[in-house]
Design a protein around this motif. Structure first.
Motif, PDB file in Angstrom:
ATOM      1  N   ILE A  37       0.795  -1.052   0.007  1.00  0.00           N
ATOM      2  CA  ILE A  37      -0.125  -0.035   0.134  1.00  0.00           C
ATOM      3  C   ILE A  37       0.889   1.358   0.051  1.00  0.00           C
ATOM      4  O   ILE A  37       0.529   2.462  -0.511  1.00  0.00           O
ATOM      5  N   ASP A  38       2.280   1.070   0.537  1.00  0.00           N
ATOM      6  CA  ASP A  38       3.143   2.282   0.546  1.00  0.00           C
ATOM      7  C   ASP A  38       3.342   2.834  -1.074  1.00  0.00           C
ATOM      8  O   ASP A  38       3.760   3.692  -1.270  1.00  0.00           O
ATOM      9  N   LYS A  39       3.372   1.729  -1.973  1.00  0.00           N
ATOM     10  CA  LYS A  39       3.818   1.861  -3.366  1.00  0.00           C
ATOM     11  C   LYS A  39       2.857   2.684  -3.844  1.00  0.00           C
ATOM     12  O   LYS A  39       2.890   3.529  -4.694  1.00  0.00           O
ATOM     13  N   VAL A  40       1.555   2.381  -3.571  1.00  0.00           N
ATOM     14  CA  VAL A  40       0.238   2.800  -4.284  1.00  0.00           C
ATOM     15  C   VAL A  40       0.268   4.492  -3.784  1.00  0.00           C
ATOM     16  O   VAL A  40      -0.139   5.212  -4.427  1.00  0.00           O
ATOM     17  N   GLY A  41       0.541   4.540  -2.467  1.00  0.00           N
ATOM     18  CA  GLY A  41       0.721   5.948  -2.075  1.00  0.00           C
ATOM     19  C   GLY A  41       1.699   6.915  -2.726  1.00  0.00           C
ATOM     20  O   GLY A  41       1.411   8.057  -3.006  1.00  0.00           O
ATOM     21  N   HIS A  42       2.881   6.232  -2.899  1.00  0.00           N
ATOM     22  CA  HIS A  42       3.924   6.774  -3.829  1.00  0.00           C
ATOM     23  C   HIS A  42       3.236   7.216  -5.165  1.00  0.00           C
ATOM     24  O   HIS A  42       3.352   8.386  -5.727  1.00  0.00           O
ATOM     25  N   MET A  43       2.501   6.335  -5.672  1.00  0.00           N
ATOM     26  CA  MET A  43       1.808   6.780  -7.035  1.00  0.00           C
ATOM     27  C   MET A  43       0.924   7.965  -6.981  1.00  0.00           C
ATOM     28  O   MET A  43       0.851   8.694  -7.709  1.00  0.00           O
ATOM     29  N   VAL A  44       0.074   7.946  -6.210  1.00  0.00           N
ATOM     30  CA  VAL A  44      -1.009   8.966  -5.874  1.00  0.00           C
ATOM     31  C   VAL A  44      -0.209  10.185  -5.440  1.00  0.00           C
ATOM     32  O   VAL A  44      -1.000  11.038  -6.204  1.00  0.00           O
ATOM     33  N   THR A  45       0.476  10.236  -4.847  1.00  0.00           N
ATOM     34  CA  THR A  45       1.227  11.540  -4.289  1.00  0.00           C
ATOM     35  C   THR A  45       2.001  12.056  -5.574  1.00  0.00           C
ATOM     36  O   THR A  45       1.766  13.363  -5.866  1.00  0.00           O
ATOM     37  N   ALA A  46       2.793  11.191  -6.482  1.00  0.00           N
ATOM     38  CA  ALA A  46       3.382  11.893  -7.754  1.00  0.00           C
ATOM     39  C   ALA A  46       2.310  12.222  -8.563  1.00  0.00           C
ATOM     40  O   ALA A  46       2.371  13.259  -9.223  1.00  0.00           O
ATOM     41  N   TYR A  47       1.103  11.529  -8.708  1.00  0.00           N
ATOM     42  CA  TYR A  47      -0.066  11.898  -9.574  1.00  0.00           C
ATOM     43  C   TYR A  47      -0.409  13.350  -9.187  1.00  0.00           C
ATOM     44  O   TYR A  47      -0.550  14.257  -9.930  1.00  0.00           O
ATOM     45  N   GLN A  48      -0.547  13.342  -7.778  1.00  0.00           N
ATOM     46  CA  GLN A  48      -1.245  14.816  -7.432  1.00  0.00           C
ATOM     47  C   GLN A  48      -0.111  16.121  -7.719  1.00  0.00           C
ATOM     48  O   GLN A  48      -0.524  17.327  -7.904  1.00  0.00           O
ATOM     49  N   ILE A  49       1.241  15.659  -7.478  1.00  0.00           N
ATOM     50  CA  ILE A  49       2.094  16.831  -7.652  1.00  0.00           C
ATOM     51  C   ILE A  49       2.131  17.071  -9.142  1.00  0.00           C
ATOM     52  O   ILE A  49       2.225  18.335  -9.468  1.00  0.00           O
ATOM     53  N   ALA A  50       1.787  16.025 -10.086  1.00  0.00           N
ATOM     54  CA  ALA A  50       1.649  16.480 -11.675  1.00  0.00           C
ATOM     55  C   ALA A  50       0.456  17.449 -11.872  1.00  0.00           C
ATOM     56  O   ALA A  50       0.475  18.091 -12.709  1.00  0.00           O
ATOM     57  N   ARG A  51      -0.620  16.628 -10.956  1.00  0.00           N
ATOM     58  CA  ARG A  51      -1.922  17.482 -11.297  1.00  0.00           C
ATOM     59  C   ARG A  51      -2.014  19.144 -10.903  1.00  0.00           C
ATOM     60  O   ARG A  51      -2.363  20.023 -11.690  1.00  0.00           O
ATOM     61  N   VAL A  52      -1.221  19.224  -9.870  1.00  0.00           N
ATOM     62  CA  VAL A  52      -1.285  20.586  -9.163  1.00  0.00           C
ATOM     63  C   VAL A  52      -0.218  21.521 -10.127  1.00  0.00           C
ATOM     64  O   VAL A  52      -0.421  22.449 -10.688  1.00  0.00           O
ATOM     65  N   SER A  53       0.879  20.886 -10.768  1.00  0.00           N
ATOM     66  CA  SER A  53       2.009  21.420 -11.578  1.00  0.00           C
ATOM     67  C   SER A  53       1.229  21.899 -12.832  1.00  0.00           C
ATOM     68  O   SER A  53       1.487  22.883 -13.499  1.00  0.00           O
ATOM     69  N   ALA A  54       0.340  20.835 -13.472  1.00  0.00           N
ATOM     70  CA  ALA A  54      -0.058  21.157 -14.534  1.00  0.00           C
ATOM     71  C   ALA A  54      -1.012  22.286 -14.721  1.00  0.00           C
ATOM     72  O   ALA A  54      -1.144  23.325 -15.719  1.00  0.00           O
ATOM     73  N   GLN A  55      -1.663  22.540 -13.612  1.00  0.00           N
ATOM     74  CA  GLN A  55      -2.570  23.986 -13.186  1.00  0.00           C
ATOM     75  C   GLN A  55      -1.720  25.258 -13.366  1.00  0.00           C
ATOM     76  O   GLN A  55      -2.245  26.128 -13.979  1.00  0.00           O
ATOM     77  N   ALA A  56      -0.586  24.921 -12.857  1.00  0.00           N
ATOM     78  CA  ALA A  56       0.634  25.926 -12.741  1.00  0.00           C
ATOM     79  C   ALA A  56       0.767  26.547 -13.977  1.00  0.00           C
ATOM     80  O   ALA A  56       1.164  27.663 -14.560  1.00  0.00           O
ATOM     81  N   TYR A  57       1.100  25.336 -15.014  1.00  0.00           N
ATOM     82  CA  TYR A  57       1.832  25.756 -16.184  1.00  0.00           C
ATOM     83  C   TYR A  57       0.750  26.244 -17.080  1.00  0.00           C
ATOM     84  O   TYR A  57       1.006  26.864 -17.921  1.00  0.00           O
ATOM     85  N   GLU A  58      -0.623  25.801 -16.987  1.00  0.00           N
ATOM     86  CA  GLU A  58      -1.496  26.344 -17.609  1.00  0.00           C
ATOM     87  C   GLU A  58      -1.809  27.782 -17.545  1.00  0.00           C
ATOM     88  O   GLU A  58      -2.116  28.564 -18.265  1.00  0.00           O
ATOM     89  N   TRP A  59      -1.506  28.257 -16.199  1.00  0.00           N
ATOM     90  CA  TRP A  59      -1.879  29.777 -15.763  1.00  0.00           C
ATOM     91  C   TRP A  59      -0.488  30.434 -16.510  1.00  0.00           C
ATOM     92  O   TRP A  59      -0.832  31.642 -16.640  1.00  0.00           O
ATOM     93  N   ALA A  60       0.743  29.682 -16.521  1.00  0.00           N
ATOM     94  CA  ALA A  60       1.927  30.261 -17.134  1.00  0.00           C
ATOM     95  C   ALA A  60       1.808  30.611 -18.674  1.00  0.00           C
ATOM     96  O   ALA A  60       2.544  30.958 -19.452  1.00  0.00           O
ATOM     97  N   GLY A  61       0.532  29.925 -19.332  1.00  0.00           N
ATOM     98  CA  GLY A  61       0.212  30.298 -20.731  1.00  0.00           C
ATOM     99  C   GLY A  61       0.526  28.974 -21.687  1.00  0.00           C
ATOM    100  O   GLY A  61       0.247  29.104 -22.800  1.00  0.00           O
ATOM    101  N   LEU A  62       0.914  28.023 -20.978  1.00  0.00           N
ATOM    102  CA  LEU A  62       0.975  26.551 -21.982  1.00  0.00           C
ATOM    103  C   LEU A  62      -0.365  26.160 -22.246  1.00  0.00           C
ATOM    104  O   LEU A  62      -1.271  26.034 -21.554  1.00  0.00           O
ATOM    105  N   SER A  63      -0.140  25.261 -23.356  1.00  0.00           N
ATOM    106  CA  SER A  63      -1.453  24.671 -23.797  1.00  0.00           C
ATOM    107  C   SER A  63      -1.780  23.262 -22.798  1.00  0.00           C
ATOM    108  O   SER A  63      -0.698  23.204 -22.103  1.00  0.00           O
TER     109      SER A  63
END
Length: 314
Positions: free
Chosen positions: A94-120
């Motif tokens: 289950i700790d491996k699943v936790g790593h996967m979900v955490t990394a996904y959420q970092i990507a999700r947050v980062s994507a919103q930031a990059y869209e704010w910065a003008g990227l498609s």
């Protein structure tokens, strides 16, 4: 080694989640225009370049500061030769699943930031996938050089799988249809070994794997097409949890009189980002809520008791 590996797994996960939330508020809540992207004219493009430059600088500062803080807090002994550590059998994975979900959420947050910065959306998804992997990888490398830990291939695979899931969905469908989520409930097991599973309520949600459930929340309407009458916000979620694990290893838990087992769940969920609203503050709240699986009636199956129904599970 058991105590050390538990601290590593839960702390990495907890700090990464908090880092993702902090990054989101830093890049969105404190920026007047939040995620909304102005496309009125090309005259605004220099502003987008400034935003992207500032975003990358800000990420680098947060990144460097986080790594420095982790190195000071965890790696007390001098680093040694690089080595591997196989912890794939621990905590029923289950700790491996936790790593996967955490990394996904970092990507999700980062994507919103990059869209704010003008990227498609497409470019933002690609950049976000790389960001999710980059934020986690040096921690695993430092573990490889640490005498207490070791590089975990299982952790690394999970760290890549999370951002890959995010990016692949945008490249395939142009939207998110499957979202990893998290829920937690307190268990009495933490009292059995408080040093390992948490002494207080504010650290048990990080350390007590028995109370953690990880979900894949799927949006049926996005697969059914435009003519479907299914509510666009309604999701179906499948979850995974564990119980009676008071040691990193199954054998260690059994020696203490417990019988560890896996739990599988089927439930309903809400995709808050598909609820239409024009209020930016509400969009931000919905974005954050989408990290969590909403409490709902749930069907459970586990290897000990078979099927069970929960009127409300979280």
């Amino acid at each position: 080694m058991e105590r050390i590996k538990q601290r590593k797994g839960s702390s990495v996960k907890g700090i990464a989640v908090l880092k993702a939330v902090l990054l989101f508020f830093l890049l969105h809540s404190l920026v007047p225009s939040a995620v909304a992207q102005d496309t009125t004219s090309r005259a605004t493009e220099p502003c987008y370049r400034c935003r992207l430059r500032g975003l990358l600088i800000g990420e680098s500062v947060v990144y460097a500061g986080t790594l420095y803080g982790l190195s000071r807090a965890w790696y007390n002994n001098p680093l040694t030769n690089f080595k591997f550590f196989n912890d794939n059998r621990e905590w029923l994975q289950i700790d491996k699943v936790g790593h996967m979900v955490t990394a996904y959420q970092i990507a999700r947050v980062s994507a919103q930031a990059y869209e704010w910065a003008g990227l498609s959306e497409r470019k933002a998804a690609l950049y976000a996938g790389l960001t999710g992997v980059i934020f986690q990888t040096p921690i695993e490398i430092l573990d490889g050089f640490s005498p207490e830990y070791g590089f975990s291939v299982g952790d690394m695979i999970a760290n890549v799988a999370g951002p890959a899931l995010y990016t692949a969905q945008y490249l395939t469908w142009g939207e998110l249809r499957i979202q990893p989520k998290f829920s937690f409930h307190y268990t009495a097991l933490a009292r059995e070994r408080p040093n390992l599973l948490g002494k207080h309520w504010n650290d048990r949600w990080l350390k007590d794997y028995n109370g953690q459930t990880y979900w894949l929340s799927v949006n049926p309407s996005s697969f059914a097409g435009r003519d479907t009458r299914l509510p666009k916000w309604l999701n179906v979620a499948v979850g995974y949890g564990i119980h009676d694990m008071v040691s990193a290893e199954v054998a260690g838990s059994m020696e203490r009189g417990f019988r560890p087992y896996r739990q599988y769940y089927l439930s309903l969920d809400v995709d808050f980002t598909r609820i239409k609203t024009r209020k930016k503050t509400l969009k931000t709240v919905f974005f954050l809520l989408n990290t969590l699986k909403m409490p709902a009636p749930t069907l459970e199956y586990n290897g000990r008791n078979g099927f069970r129904f929960h009127t409300l599970y979280y």
